[in-house]
Design an enzyme around this catalytic site. Structure first.
Site, PDB file in Angstrom:
ATOM      1  N   ASP A   1       0.750  -1.322   0.107  1.00 15.76           N
ATOM      2  CA  ASP A   1       0.024   0.114  -0.034  1.00 15.76           C
ATOM      3  C   ASP A   1       0.894   1.255   0.030  1.00 15.76           C
ATOM      4  O   ASP A   1       2.118   1.286  -0.555  1.00 15.76           O
ATOM      5  CB  ASP A   1      -0.978   0.042   1.107  1.00 15.76           C
ATOM      6  CG  ASP A   1      -2.301   0.506   0.881  1.00 15.76           C
ATOM      7  OD1 ASP A   1      -2.523   1.659   0.630  1.00 15.76           O
ATOM      8  OD2 ASP A   1      -3.207  -0.035   0.899  1.00 15.76           O
TER       9      ASP A   1
ATOM     10  N   HIS B   1      -4.167   6.019   2.808  1.00 11.50           N
ATOM     11  CA  HIS B   1      -4.625   4.877   2.402  1.00 11.50           C
ATOM     12  C   HIS B   1      -3.985   3.474   3.138  1.00 11.50           C
ATOM     13  O   HIS B   1      -4.769   2.909   3.998  1.00 11.50           O
ATOM     14  CB  HIS B   1      -4.399   4.740   0.832  1.00 11.50           C
ATOM     15  CG  HIS B   1      -5.375   3.696   0.131  1.00 11.50           C
ATOM     16  ND1 HIS B   1      -4.772   2.268  -0.042  1.00 11.50           N
ATOM     17  CD2 HIS B   1      -6.579   3.855  -0.241  1.00 11.50           C
ATOM     18  CE1 HIS B   1      -5.813   1.675  -0.672  1.00 11.50           C
ATOM     19  NE2 HIS B   1      -6.854   2.371  -0.873  1.00 11.50           N
TER      20      HIS B   1
ATOM     21  N   SER C   1     -11.213  -1.077  -1.275  1.00 15.68           N
ATOM     22  CA  SER C   1      -9.899  -0.959  -0.705  1.00 15.68           C
ATOM     23  C   SER C   1     -10.073  -1.223   0.725  1.00 15.68           C
ATOM     24  O   SER C   1      -9.177  -1.799   1.434  1.00 15.68           O
ATOM     25  CB  SER C   1      -9.188   0.368  -0.761  1.00 15.68           C
ATOM     26  OG  SER C   1      -8.536   0.568  -2.181  1.00 15.68           O
TER      27      SER C   1
END
Ligand code: NAG
Ligand code: NAG
Ligand code: NAG
Ligand code: NAG
Ligand code: NAG
Ligand code: NAG
Ligand code: NAG
Ligand code: NAG
Ligand code: NAG
Ligand code: NAG
Ligand code: NAG
Ligand code: NAG
Length: 762
Positions: free
Chosen positions: A145, A216, A534
């Site tokens: 990520d 994220h 996600s």
């Protein structure tokens, strides 16, 4: 539509590079062609590159050039390397001994407290998955990520066991990151950017280390395995104790997605490294649309992970609700769709007559408690009218010929004091994190508001925010943005596999990064709400960690099977799970897979459908990949294609009844063969139970399976007979194996479709 939660994606997509004649290539090599003289694949790769440059340059410099041009020499994920080459050099390389094929490096897009409790995980359930697995203790979850914000409380190692001895990973130093930032929770931190930099030599990295500058990765990794954090909330919404799904698992972050861009060569390197380091579970919330299995880097890299017994969870994508829109449809990974939770965020409008109306809201500020004038402005399409009304009024808009999008935009431009939107829409998720005070109410409540305004000489109201309601009975529902099956890269296997919470998930956030949902006012928080597949993907990665701890001997396919056959297909009203993307019609297996993941039930599924790498190779053969294409996936030069089969031992069924045949009223028959392994009680008898599927004849033989031992395997055949053309397009049903003691229901979705694959997808 999906723009709020996709804001991060856009920054990757809009990332462009100056045209140049050189590019990064991922090169597949046949390792059986490597001369014995080379001590390692890396030296062979370097020598291969050197010989390419030897033609054009002085010999003394070719080795230097080769090592500068070699980005990564891969070991586990693929047999080969990535390099920065001119098209001329690539052509020369193609004549090198052992060269199989190459693909261009590609930019990649990312697909963002309460959710564990919603999944049935809690402290005081004596037999639940948290209890049995001790919260996923000792299991290592690798996350590919944007990096991690190590100071977040979610990475505290309070109560976390020490680092397993088998761990070979590292906590790499870099800008604002050193080894002392890792601990028993965050046990690995590595970063990969050679591909990104080779493609963009003049780039300035905002943070050349594993530190997250996007948010994220901090969010996904803490969703999978964040420790307990008390008093977490999003501006007062969703208050409580936050935790990941496997709160005692270890986390290893592999940063391959950068604020400045992301490339497949770096992602492959990250997965390669995670395999070497020894992760147990991988969570990959990214994907590429429109690639065949032999060219899709995620598919290639995860095959090696599967061979190394690593469970891989991936996101289906946010391109729904259109059929065939999903990515990561490889049969060896778990493909995860995104659903809602039962948590609803509300605002309350209190009218001057004392009547209150509750609606959906996620405004972060406070509203003055005094009552102010409220006016009804119809469809709110006349900007001038809105400007006149803005300063002192709450403006009420009603959806009609002017869409909610347009009304929303007009209200934003007019900068009103407060707004009420009367709307029928069930898909409000992308609207509700408003910059201005706003509440979304249904038409029935809209009537109450309108008639009060109309009947009062001096209509007034006030608004209150930050209400959290944990009783949304229509949950879980499938989100509209969740990408849908079938998988165009492997159409014979039903995808997605499963649904997990993906909407407005609260998880850790770097405290110096502007919140994505509303970023105009420069607000920083250590928790944030994000939406997308996600966010669903790390939930299932966390569940996989719990299952792996409880059943160390289960293969990745066995874990997937346990999740799928025990998934819930009903919501909290006991009706079928609904699809927000299709006006709350029941969600089908091509939309949500087997259903909503249920970790406590997955712990003890009764039977499992196991698959190993030999079975996947047989499938690749039947999909008509060439010998070389299969080799790029398996790395092995000898793949046995003597018994090709599309009939993978998967816990779901997808049959194509081809409507293009001229005699569309003739019947057609499709057979599926499956073998189930008894992981429940020693002596047990299971009986097949099929739902009725209109117009089709379905049978199971034998219809009874009698097990005499644990781990015994028994086989059965499912036969579907019906017309060549399915009038409804697709028909759905379920096969359940129900044990005689009523303890286990092993449920598989069935889809029979006349979809023509070449007419769908993007
Ligand atoms: C270049 O590399 C090859 C093999 O790795 C080695 O045999 C050779 O000596 C190197 N040449 C130079 C000039 O360093
Ligand atoms: C599991 O539940 C049992 C019985 O309630 C309890 O004694 C035990 O401590 C629990 N284990 C964990 C890890 O919570
Ligand atoms: C990033 O850091 C690594 C070492 O940590 C260094 O080798 C590399 O040159 C750096 N790259 C850039 C672009 O700063
Ligand atoms: C690592 O970084 C932290 C915080 O930036 C600092 O306090 C510490 O001294 C550093 N440790 C080493 C070994 O450099
Ligand atoms: C909103 O109100 C709460 C308490 O009601 C208060 O703690 C908070 O600081 C207020 N926020 C703002 C932005 O004024
Ligand atoms: C919407 O448009 C149609 C056709 O233009 C019109 O007949 C109708 O009255 C309009 N409705 C509203 C609420 O304006
Ligand atoms: C909106 O209005 C408020 C006060 O009514 C003002 O403070 C603010 O600057 C305005 N914002 C914009 C973008 O015009
Ligand atoms: C307001 O009331 C009048 C008369 O009672 C009625 O004709 C009109 O349709 C109402 N308007 C709204 C917006 O409800
Ligand atoms: C996979 O399972 C089959 C039996 O179902 C077995 O023949 C084969 O050897 C296995 N392959 C691997 C790689 O373990
Ligand atoms: C593979 O090729 C064979 C022979 O041409 C054909 O019958 C079959 O339908 C093909 N399979 C797929 C999945 O395209
Ligand atoms: C199928 O349709 C054709 C023409 O539409 C007809 O002649 C034939 O009898 C039908 N066959 C069946 C099995 O119904
Ligand atoms: C069998 O399936 C039907 C629905 O098709 C269901 O009503 C029934 O309860 C199932 N029986 C068992 C034993 O699960």
């Amino acid at each position: 539509m999906a723009m709020h939660y996709n804001a991060i994606l856009l920054c990757w997509l809009s990332f462009t590079t100056v045209f140049s004649q050189t590019d990064n290539y991922i090169v597949h090599m046949d390792v059986s062609a490597m001369p014995k003289a080379f001590s390692s694949q890396r030296t062979w790769h370097l020598a291969t590159l050197s010989s390419v440059f030897a033609g054009s340059k002085a010999r003394s410099t070719t080795n230097i050039t080769a090592s500068a041009k070699l980005l990564y020499s891969y070991t586990h994920v693929i047999s080969g390397f990535s390099a920065h080459l001119s098209s001329y050099e690539l052509e020369t390389l193609k004549n090198s001994p052992g060269y199989i094929s190459s693909i261009k490096d590609l930019p990649v897009k990312l697909d963002t407290t309460h959710s564990p409790a919603f999944l049935g995980l809690s402290f005081n359930s004596g037999a639940g998955a948290w209890n049995v697995s001790n919260y996923g203790e000792d299991i290592i979850i690798g996350v590919v990520d944007t990096g991690v914000w190590p100071e977040s409380e979610s990475y505290s190692d309070k109560g976390i066991s020490k680092i397993p001895e088998r761990w070979k990973g590292e906590c790499e130093s870099g800008i604002q990151f050193n080894t002392s930032l890792c601990n028993n929770k965050l046990i690995g931190a590595r970063f990969f950017n050679k591909g990104l930099i080779a493609r963009n030599p003049k780039i300035t990295l905002s943070m050349n280390s594993t530190r997250d500058t996007v948010g994220h990765g901090t969010h996904t990794s803490s969703t999978a395995a964040g420790n307990f954090v008390e008093g977490a909330s999003y501006f007062g919404y969703a208050p409580g104790t936050a935790s990941g799904v496997a709160p005692r698992a270890h986390v290893a972050m592999y940063k391959a997605l950068w604020e400045e861009g992301a490339y497949t060569s770096d992602i492959i390197a990250a997965i390669d490294r995670a395999i070497i380091d020894g992760v147990d579970v991988l969570s990959i919330s990214l994907g590429l649309n429109g690639f065949t299995l032999n060219e899709d880097p995620v598919a290639l890299a995860t095959f090696a992970a599967m061979e190394n017994n690593i469970f891989v969870s991936t996101s289906a994508g946010n391109d729904g609700p259109f059929p065939g829109s999903l990515h990561n449809g490889a049969p060896w990974v778990l493909t995860v769709a995104a659903g809602t939770t039962d948590r609803e965020f509300n605002g309350v409008l209190t009218l001057g007559n004392g009547v209150s109306v509750t609606g959906i809201a996620l405004y972060r500020g406070n509203f003055s408690s005094i009552q102010i004038p409220i006016v009804f402005k119809g469809e709110c399409f006349d900007l001038q009218d809105l400007f006149d009304a803005k300063q002192i009024n709450i403006v009420v808009c009603e959806e009609g010929n002017t869409s909610l999008e347009d009304q929303f935009e007009n209200i934003g431009i007019a900068n009103v004091t407060g707004a009420i939107f009367i709307t029928n829409s069930i898909d409000l998720e992308s609207f509700i994190p408003t910059q201005f005070p706003a509440i979304f109410v249904n038409p029935k409540d809209g009537e109450t508001i309108k008639s009060y305004i109309n009947s009062s000489s001096k209509p007034q109201a006030n608004m209150e925010f930050k209400k959290t309601n944990l009783d949304n009975k229509l949950a879980p529902s499938l989100t509209s943005y969740s990408s849908r099956g079938p998988s165009l890269s492997c159409p014979s296997v039903l995808k997605p596999d499963i649904m997990a919470p993906g909407s407005l998930i609260l998880a850790a956030w770097p405290e110096n990064i502007l919140l994505e949902l509303i970023n105009a006012d420069g607000t920083f928080r250590n928790f944030n709400l994000e939406s997308g597949t996600s966010m669903a993907c790390p939930h299932t990665a966390g569940v996989a960690a719990l299952l792996k701890k409880a059943h160390p001997d289960w293969s990745p396919a066995a874990i997937r099977s346990a999740m799928m056959t025990t998934a819930d297909t009903t919501d909290h009203t006991f009706g079928p799970i609904k699809d927000i993307g299709y006006a709350n019609q029941p969600a089908t297996p091509l939309d949500m897979g087997a259903g909503q993941i249920n970790p406590n039930k997955a712990l003890d599924p009764g039977l499992i459908y196991d698959v190993n790498s030999t079975d996947y190779v047989k499938l690749l053969c039947a999909l008509n990949f060439t010998k070389e294409q299969i080799q790029t996936i398996t790395k092995s030069p000898s793949n046995d294609c003597s018994s090709p089969s599309l009939d993978l031992n998967y816990p779901s069924f997808l049959a194509y009844f081809n409507a293009r045949d001229s005699e569309s009223n003739m019947t057609t028959v499709q057979e599926f063969h499956r073998t189930v392994t008894n992981v429940g009680e020693e002596m047990s008898t299971y009986t097949a139970n099929l739902t009725r599927m209109k117009g089709l004849n379905i049978s199971v033989t034998p219809s009874k399976l009698e097990f005499k031992a644990k781990n015994e395997k028994l086989s059965y055949k499912l036969v579907i007979e019906g017309p060549r053309k399915i009038e409804e397009g697709t028909i759905f049903g379920y096969l359940s194996w129900v044990d005689s003691k009523d303890k286990y229901v092993v449920k598989s979705p069935i889809a029979v479709t006349s979809l023509l694959l070449d007419t769908i997808g993007s």
